[in-house]
Motif scaffolding. Structure first.
Motif, PDB file in Angstrom:
ATOM      1  N   UNK A  59      -7.854  12.971  -1.571  1.00 14.19           N
ATOM      2  CA  UNK A  59      -7.691  11.754  -0.769  1.00 14.19           C
ATOM      3  C   UNK A  59      -7.791  10.536  -1.683  1.00 14.19           C
ATOM      4  N   UNK A  60      -6.840   9.629  -1.535  1.00 15.05           N
ATOM      5  CA  UNK A  60      -6.803   8.410  -2.342  1.00 15.05           C
ATOM      6  C   UNK A  60      -6.550   7.223  -1.438  1.00 15.05           C
ATOM      7  N   UNK A  61      -7.185   6.087  -1.762  1.00 15.43           N
ATOM      8  CA  UNK A  61      -7.047   4.884  -0.941  1.00 15.43           C
ATOM      9  C   UNK A  61      -6.837   3.666  -1.821  1.00 15.43           C
ATOM     10  N   UNK A  62      -6.035   2.742  -1.312  1.00 16.20           N
ATOM     11  CA  UNK A  62      -5.818   1.451  -1.962  1.00 16.20           C
ATOM     12  C   UNK A  62      -6.052   0.348  -0.940  1.00 16.20           C
ATOM     13  N   UNK A  63      -6.514  -0.783  -1.427  1.00 17.37           N
ATOM     14  CA  UNK A  63      -6.697  -1.935  -0.563  1.00 17.37           C
ATOM     15  C   UNK A  63      -5.945  -3.135  -1.100  1.00 17.37           C
ATOM     16  N   UNK A  75      -4.202   1.404   2.642  1.00 24.65           N
ATOM     17  CA  UNK A  75      -3.442   2.635   2.812  1.00 24.65           C
ATOM     18  C   UNK A  75      -4.289   3.765   2.260  1.00 24.65           C
ATOM     19  N   UNK A  76      -4.193   4.924   2.884  1.00 21.21           N
ATOM     20  CA  UNK A  76      -4.781   6.103   2.267  1.00 21.21           C
ATOM     21  C   UNK A  76      -3.964   7.326   2.647  1.00 21.21           C
ATOM     22  N   UNK A  77      -4.092   8.334   1.816  1.00 18.04           N
ATOM     23  CA  UNK A  77      -3.361   9.566   2.057  1.00 18.04           C
ATOM     24  C   UNK A  77      -3.937  10.687   1.225  1.00 18.04           C
ATOM     25  N   UNK A  78      -3.370  11.870   1.401  1.00 18.50           N
ATOM     26  CA  UNK A  78      -3.864  13.049   0.712  1.00 18.50           C
ATOM     27  C   UNK A  78      -2.786  14.120   0.679  1.00 18.50           C
ATOM     28  N   UNK A  79      -2.943  15.095  -0.211  1.00 22.48           N
ATOM     29  CA  UNK A  79      -1.991  16.211  -0.205  1.00 22.48           C
ATOM     30  C   UNK A  79      -2.025  16.900   1.157  1.00 22.48           C
ATOM     31  N   UNK A  80      -0.857  17.176   1.694  1.00 25.30           N
ATOM     32  CA  UNK A  80      -0.816  17.789   3.024  1.00 25.30           C
ATOM     33  C   UNK A  80      -1.265  19.244   2.968  1.00 25.30           C
ATOM     34  N   UNK A 130       2.587   1.998  -4.537  1.00 24.26           N
ATOM     35  CA  UNK A 130       1.570   2.210  -5.566  1.00 24.26           C
ATOM     36  C   UNK A 130       0.806   3.501  -5.309  1.00 24.26           C
ATOM     37  N   UNK A 131       0.469   3.759  -4.041  1.00 22.43           N
ATOM     38  CA  UNK A 131      -0.263   4.991  -3.722  1.00 22.43           C
ATOM     39  C   UNK A 131       0.567   6.228  -4.034  1.00 22.43           C
ATOM     40  N   UNK A 132       1.818   6.246  -3.597  1.00 23.11           N
ATOM     41  CA  UNK A 132       2.643   7.445  -3.800  1.00 23.11           C
ATOM     42  C   UNK A 132       3.047   7.620  -5.262  1.00 23.11           C
ATOM     43  N   UNK A 133       3.089   6.536  -6.039  1.00 23.40           N
ATOM     44  CA  UNK A 133       3.390   6.685  -7.465  1.00 23.40           C
ATOM     45  C   UNK A 133       2.342   7.535  -8.169  1.00 23.40           C
ATOM     46  N   UNK A 134       1.127   7.564  -7.620  1.00 21.17           N
ATOM     47  CA  UNK A 134       0.066   8.367  -8.216  1.00 21.17           C
ATOM     48  C   UNK A 134      -0.058   9.759  -7.631  1.00 21.17           C
TER      49      UNK A 134
END
Length: 198
Positions: A59-63, A75-80, A130-134
């Motif tokens: 899980x990764x988050x950006x503000x 935004x935040x997300x994680x591998x499905x 930026x989030x998905x680039x990582x």
């Protein structure tokens, strides 16, 4: 955080960077409540969900914060993972369209919200790119309310396409669309990109 072409907000006093989601969960949910129209009860329920997601591996988050440290987007997300609740709800819809393979090796955008006073400034675009680039996965999936909106137009301009529509989540009053895009996401000036966004 290094500057990434096409992923900087058009508001110079707003910076996109790593977000300690556990420490700033209440600030993030205050933004989501304004952007999404949540009641206090809904915020309470989502608080537990966000904190649980934050413990998931990857899980990764950006503000997006102003110069004085005010959080105006996140935004935040994680591998499905097919065993996650979200995947179990959308999988039958994706199976019908032949797109259930998108649930594998994808990075899911769990939440993306920008304070209404800061929308239409490229902040949402900067956060998601930026989030998905990582991400370590070759593609990304998300769900969005199934209506034409600035958010849906932004997602399309980034390369997301509808995989399933009229997806019904328990207790959600409106249907959603599930969208998917190859990574990296499109940038301004690349084929098929367009204006709009949050």
């Amino acid at each position: 955080m290094p500057s990434i072409p096409g992923s900087s907000p058009r508001t110079p006093d707003v910076q996109v960077g790593p977000l300690d989601l556990a420490a700033r969960v209440d600030d993030a949910l205050a933004v989501q409540a304004l952007a999404f129209g949540l009641s206090e009860e809904e915020v309470g329920v989502r608080r537990h969900i966000v904190l649980r997601h934050n413990l998931q591996r990857g899980c990764r988050a950006l503000g997006a914060t102003t110069a004085d440290g005010r959080l105006v987007g996140f935004v935040y997300g994680l591998p499905n993972d097919r065993v996650h609740w979200w995947s179990t709800v959308v999988e039958p819809y994706l199976r019908v369209t032949g797109d259930d393979g998108w649930l594998d090796d994808s990075f899911v955008i769990t939440e993306l919200h920008v304070h209404p006073a800061f929308q239409a400034r490229g902040i949402g675009r900067a956060l998601i790119t930026t989030l998905t680039d990582g991400a370590g996965q070759p593609r990304s999936i998300l769900s969005a309310i199934d209506t034409e909106s600035p958010a849906r137009r932004m997602y399309r301009s980034l390369g997301y396409a509808d995989l399933a529509r009229q997806v019904h989540f328990p207790s959600a009053p409106t249907p959603y669309a599930v969208m998917g895009a190859p990574l990296p996401l499109r940038r301004p000036g690349t084929a098929g990109s367009g204006a709009g966004g949050i």
